[in-house]
Design an enzyme around this catalytic site. Structure first.
Site, mmCIF file in Angstrom:
data_model
loop_
_atom_site.group_PDB
_atom_site.id
_atom_site.type_symbol
_atom_site.label_atom_id
_atom_site.label_comp_id
_atom_site.label_asym_id
_atom_site.label_seq_id
_atom_site.Cartn_x
_atom_site.Cartn_y
_atom_site.Cartn_z
ATOM 1 N N CYS A 172 0.836 -1.192 0.000
ATOM 2 C CA CYS A 172 0.000 0.000 0.000
ATOM 3 C C CYS A 172 0.878 1.251 0.000
ATOM 4 O O CYS A 172 1.950 1.282 0.602
ATOM 5 C CB CYS A 172 -0.980 0.006 1.166
ATOM 6 N N GLU A 173 0.409 2.262 -0.700
ATOM 7 C CA GLU A 173 1.196 3.477 -0.836
ATOM 8 C C GLU A 173 1.120 4.371 0.397
ATOM 9 O O GLU A 173 1.852 5.351 0.482
ATOM 10 C CB GLU A 173 0.763 4.261 -2.069
ATOM 11 N N HIS A 174 0.280 4.033 1.346
ATOM 12 C CA HIS A 174 0.155 4.867 2.550
ATOM 13 C C HIS A 174 1.088 4.420 3.668
ATOM 14 O O HIS A 174 1.628 5.252 4.394
ATOM 15 C CB HIS A 174 -1.293 4.853 3.043
ATOM 16 N N HIS A 175 1.262 3.104 3.819
ATOM 17 C CA HIS A 175 2.098 2.579 4.907
ATOM 18 C C HIS A 175 3.202 1.643 4.403
ATOM 19 O O HIS A 175 3.993 1.146 5.203
ATOM 20 C CB HIS A 175 1.243 1.813 5.925
ATOM 21 N N GLN A 227 -5.847 -0.414 -3.761
ATOM 22 C CA GLN A 227 -6.484 -1.488 -4.521
ATOM 23 C C GLN A 227 -7.432 -0.956 -5.578
ATOM 24 O O GLN A 227 -7.544 -1.519 -6.671
ATOM 25 C CB GLN A 227 -7.211 -2.436 -3.569
ATOM 26 N N HIS A 238 -5.310 -6.380 3.499
ATOM 27 C CA HIS A 238 -4.405 -5.233 3.628
ATOM 28 C C HIS A 238 -3.790 -5.231 5.023
ATOM 29 O O HIS A 238 -4.490 -5.049 6.022
ATOM 30 C CB HIS A 238 -5.173 -3.926 3.384
ATOM 31 N N CYS A 249 -1.990 -3.094 6.406
ATOM 32 C CA CYS A 249 -2.077 -1.810 7.099
ATOM 33 C C CYS A 249 -3.327 -1.740 7.971
ATOM 34 O O CYS A 249 -3.410 -0.921 8.888
ATOM 35 C CB CYS A 249 -2.065 -0.658 6.092
#
Length: 201
Positions: free
Chosen positions: A93-96, A134, A162, A164
């Site tokens: 994931c691009e956030h975490h 996603q 996920h 995260c």
């Protein structure tokens, strides 16, 4: 007529950090955790992490349209649904930068030409091996197939866990996210859409 989607190119600028800079950054992260990057068990970790990241994110160096460019027209007029089921993928994931582990179902109805089935799995892999959400990944897979093959329709469905969410934060293991993208007859025809979803089930 179904509007075609052009995949935007990924920035491949020349100002990317060097390998030594990446390794130094990993050393900094190890120190930040409170550990000692010079102890035996961690001494080679910066090199290992850098090499692993090259594998995790190799999708930035691959061209989806080129992968789909080789097609076959000798199909004896085949014009029914083609479905590749349960394609396992691993993304981040691009956030975490936490893992996303899931499976993809990819379908299309050809319009005079088909592509080798391994190419469908490779398209999933190309987009999975990038920092992702996603929803975007689902659309990217469908849009690439739609743009290059110009089929009667495309259906893509992803189910993924996920980390995260399951291994940090709200801590809800066992949950998965389901996303879909339907184009052409998969969007316009409820019968076609239902046929695709029944094959998945």
């Amino acid at each position: 007529m179904q509007k075609k989607h052009k995949e935007t190119s990924v920035d491949q600028s020349d100002d990317r950090p060097s390998r030594s800079e990446v390794e130094a950054a990993v050393r900094t992260m190890l120190r930040w955790t409170g550990d000692n990057p010079d102890r035996d068990g961690l001494r080679d970790t910066p090199k290992r992490v850098t090499k692993a990241f090259e594998e995790y994110f190799r999708g930035y160096n691959e061209d989806p349209e080129q992968i789909l460019s080789t097609t076959f027209e000798e199909t004896e007029g085949y014009d029914e649904m083609i479905v590749l089921r349960g394609i396992r993928f691993e993304s981040h994931c691009e956030h975490h930068m936490a893992p996303i582990i899931g499976r993809a179902w990819v379908a299309y109805i050809p319009n005079g030409r088909v592509v080798g089935i391994s190419k469908l799995a490779r398209i999933v892999e190309v987009y999975a091996k990038r920092l992702q959400i996603q929803e975007k990944m689902t659309a990217q897979i469908a849009n690439a197939i739609d743009t290059v093959l110009q089929p009667q329709g495309v259906g893509v469905l992803l189910k993924a866990e996920h980390f995260c969410m399951t291994a940090r934060g709200i801590m809800k293991p066992g949950t998965d996210l389901v996303t879909s993208r339907m184009l052409g007859v998969f969007r316009d025809s409820p019968v076609t859409r239902q046929e695709f979803l029944s094959i998945i089930e």
